[in-house]
Write a protein that holds these residues in place. Sequence first.
Motif, PDB file in Angstrom:
ATOM      1  N   PRO A 129       0.815  -1.211   0.000  1.00 44.98           N
ATOM      2  CA  PRO A 129       0.000   0.000   0.000  1.00 44.98           C
ATOM      3  C   PRO A 129       0.850   1.262   0.000  1.00 44.98           C
ATOM      4  O   PRO A 129       1.861   1.332   0.685  1.00 44.98           O
ATOM      5  N   SER A 165      -7.450   9.903   7.085  1.00 44.51           N
ATOM      6  CA  SER A 165      -8.636   9.404   7.783  1.00 44.51           C
ATOM      7  C   SER A 165      -9.477  10.569   8.311  1.00 44.51           C
ATOM      8  O   SER A 165     -10.385  10.356   9.100  1.00 44.51           O
ATOM      9  N   ARG A 174       6.903   7.065   8.412  1.00 45.35           N
ATOM     10  CA  ARG A 174       7.153   6.862   9.834  1.00 45.35           C
ATOM     11  C   ARG A 174       5.863   6.643  10.615  1.00 45.35           C
ATOM     12  O   ARG A 174       5.784   5.748  11.456  1.00 45.35           O
ATOM     13  N   SER A 175       4.863   7.445  10.338  1.00 48.86           N
ATOM     14  CA  SER A 175       3.647   7.361  11.163  1.00 48.86           C
ATOM     15  C   SER A 175       2.714   6.272  10.660  1.00 48.86           C
ATOM     16  O   SER A 175       1.892   5.757  11.407  1.00 48.86           O
ATOM     17  N   GLY A 176       2.848   5.888   9.392  1.00 51.98           N
ATOM     18  CA  GLY A 176       1.950   4.874   8.840  1.00 51.98           C
ATOM     19  C   GLY A 176       0.650   5.501   8.391  1.00 51.98           C
ATOM     20  O   GLY A 176       0.169   6.465   8.989  1.00 51.98           O
ATOM     21  N   ALA A 177       0.075   4.968   7.310  1.00 47.53           N
ATOM     22  CA  ALA A 177      -1.214   5.459   6.829  1.00 47.53           C
ATOM     23  C   ALA A 177      -2.290   5.059   7.827  1.00 47.53           C
ATOM     24  O   ALA A 177      -2.184   4.031   8.485  1.00 47.53           O
ATOM     25  N   ARG A 178      -3.300   5.897   7.948  1.00 46.92           N
ATOM     26  CA  ARG A 178      -4.406   5.592   8.856  1.00 46.92           C
ATOM     27  C   ARG A 178      -5.679   5.253   8.089  1.00 46.92           C
ATOM     28  O   ARG A 178      -6.563   4.611   8.609  1.00 46.92           O
ATOM     29  N   SER A 232      -8.224   3.500   5.825  1.00 49.10           N
ATOM     30  CA  SER A 232      -8.405   2.131   5.351  1.00 49.10           C
ATOM     31  C   SER A 232      -8.476   2.118   3.832  1.00 49.10           C
ATOM     32  O   SER A 232      -9.009   3.033   3.206  1.00 49.10           O
TER      33      SER A 232
END
Lengths: 479, 479
Positions: A152, A185, A344-348, A350
Amino acid sequence: MSNLDKNNQSNFDTALFGLLLDRGLASNLQTQLIEALQKVFSGAHDFSGLRLPSSRVLAQELSVSRTTVVNAYDQLVSEGYLTTAPGSGTFVAHHLSHLTSPVARQSIQPPPQKWVPFHSGVPDQPLFPHRVWSRHLERAWVKPTSDLLGRPDPFGWYPLRKSIADHLSSWRKLECRPEQVLITSGASEAFDIIFRGLLEPNRIAAVEDPGWPIMREALAVSGATVEPVRIDDQGLDAEQISTKASVAIVTPSRHYPTGISMPLSRRSALLSWAKRTNGLIVEDDYDSEFRYQGQPLPSLAGLDRLQRSVYLGSFSKLLSPALRIGYLVLPESRLKPARSYMSRSGARASLIPQPALATFMESGEFAKHLRRMRRTYAKRQASLVTELTPVSDLVDVSSDPSGMHLCVPLRRKLRRLATDETITAQAIDAGLYVRALSAHSVLPNPPQGLILGYAGFDEAVLAKAANKMRHMLRRMAEQ
Amino acid sequence: MSNLDKNNQSNFDTALFGLLLDRGLASNLQTQLIEALQKVFSGAHDFSGLRLPSSRVLAQELSVSRTTVVNAYDQLVSEGYLTTAPGSGTFVAHHLSHLTSPVARQSIQPPPQKWVPFHSGVPDQPLFPHRVWSRHLERAWVKPTSDLLGRPDPFGWYPLRKSIADHLSSWRKLECRPEQVLITSGASEAFDIIFRGLLEPNRIAAVEDPGWPIMREALAVSGATVEPVRIDDQGLDAEQISTKASVAIVTPSRHYPTGISMPLSRRSALLSWAKRTNGLIVEDDYDSEFRYQGQPLPSLAGLDRLQRSVYLGSFSKLLSPALRIGYLVLPESRLKPARSYMSRSGARASLIPQPALATFMESGEFAKHLRRMRRTYAKRQASLVTELTPVSDLVDVSSDPSGMHLCVPLRRKLRRLATDETITAQAIDAGLYVRALSAHSVLPNPPQGLILGYAGFDEAVLAKAANKMRHMLRRMAEQ
């Protein structure tokens, strides 16, 4: 087998295959298995009459020898927990049903919290094309394309980013590449990205006062310091921003919550401020699709050609705030730091709704639905204004031709008798979810008014609620 | 009308209804409309032959008088842009197609990033029951129940929280109320909630070293200070935690990335530490369902009865990391601060997948799929171990009976010739996504090894990749 039976059988299978045996315990595995099975049979669920897995299958699942399972089954048959039918397997004995206590594990489900008038920011949900939307969801995932199953992209699914870029070009005069669109998100994450990913820590952000209280809280959580700037009847004035602020967060299309549209002169002043101070403008374009008279001014970020501004959009007004899909459009110069932060924070956000939303937009259903809502909300607004006109000596109901809520200032006559906070408290007691305009301010002597959401409620519901409201206001004025 | 035509017609409608006219401009609305329409007709899309909306409809949509539209249409007919057919409407002239430049707005779609061996943490996606899953999605949203459309609970959809509580009770010996389950968008958000919502700012968190690098970054983003604690062959030792740390983040079921399972004695020591220091344990139970021999130890949070521990689970190993649904299970004492934080920060997890996931779990499909994956992954692991046995003089392939990846330490012979970082770099050049064990450490003299994910790849793919790997290692050893 009925659906209920099937369900029961799978609960049973889950209970059996999930058994935990502890190799470190003194008791042997066979004894543990017997005790664990007894517990399953006398638990909350009634499994009487259900067939057990073959000893081979259960042994494999529990990583024990088949003999252990065969012996355990035999023991339980002799104790009366199980019965066998030659050639067809082992079953839970029927007389066990009296052991079960079906309420034991039941949990009380809280009642759903309904939307009530005048909740604002709630789209009309019966009008949403649920059937079409569910088909888009199903089609996207029945046989997902390889790009949906690959690694992703933390910026979101590319075709959705492209659909959003197309939409912004035609509806908001904002030209951008899909690569500049970052799926989030929602607004809170967007502020996280801006204040933690794009800017140095502890930046000072000038925000409109009155303004969106949730945004102020989200900003605090994101580590920004908020500088409230009192707006006038043309919205925020760049001249009023202190020299300490390096960010300005604005709602130029339709100020929240007053509905004021920022004129071109003020927009230019804001762009000059950004240029002069090397500041960043964050344009929250939250309701721009809903304008009922005249044409909206093009987006500020479009005017700026995304040089010094970030554009913030959302789909929560489309289906429900629970969709949790919004987006940021970033200047080219901010793409690299944004990518570094997202990794670093990652996708939120979905991925599940993203392909459905993309085809919903591509097929034209989205634009069709927006137009339909625009017509509906225009009627609802007109109807609410009409309903409140009899109390226009107390509140100013001169219509704001856009949005999903009315902001009605208290007139002096009413202001002498009550604050918007006291009116709001009474309204909430009466089941009307009204919010006070003053609650949107942190500066002293805030303007007094009522925020009345109408978009999510049909004319009959609004008429009833407005009737209550009228009587309440009239009673107050006559005290 | 073909689908393509329909699509074209809706692009056309969108373009027309989205036109922006500016009442503030010197040129009149009719001139603006004519120019805007000309631009639409000669834009990137070929709209030739399409029918225009009636003047009444377009006038309403654009909030201009009908006369303005009629005059604009007439003008464009006279200029040859439009044609009329009496009784059937106004159409875009066919000869306009030469004006369009279909590539103009085309954007280049980046190729999807594929998963390649030995990417770790990737579930097998062809094995996932996409058809069943897409039906659950469609059913949840075709006629959504009122609780799906009501005010969303920032803790997530209640029935999913209940399904998770049931699952944890049967699979992980963790008893909790659904009210203790908080649906998140994944581990990064979970750390945000813990470190910003539950704890005072700037807490020091003891983390396992080696450990999950992404977690360390997410912790830094969440404002925690990381204290790495070197693990031994029994995992983290509570005695090694400094007095400054108030949180310990552990993977007791299966340490990441070494696969070590923490024995009961160490778990007890950790619980004593938490009691003695009033510390908080965060149990990341990331792969616990995949154990192929023996039974997993019950969860640490279950042992603690959720007194001083937070349990962290995820569904990303189920379908894809892109699902972005995870959860926290919180002690009763932490529910209030968590609720306060969630109302400030806003929920990040989309509601769209939640009801589908709940029915997927309730129907038993989830447990069935987990069991199926468990069998498949066990075979893949065994196959990879067999494939690597010929180089077991170079790397230690003694199988760890669980998880989705192998962690193979370098043997001394190989360590003298190469570091895991150099091997990894070579492997990546050869198209194998291997990660170095040492890259998971921040402490000096990290252990040397290779992380090889196998879960997402079938035996044929693994055999080919292992063959490459064997040759590479052998070549290195012979230099």
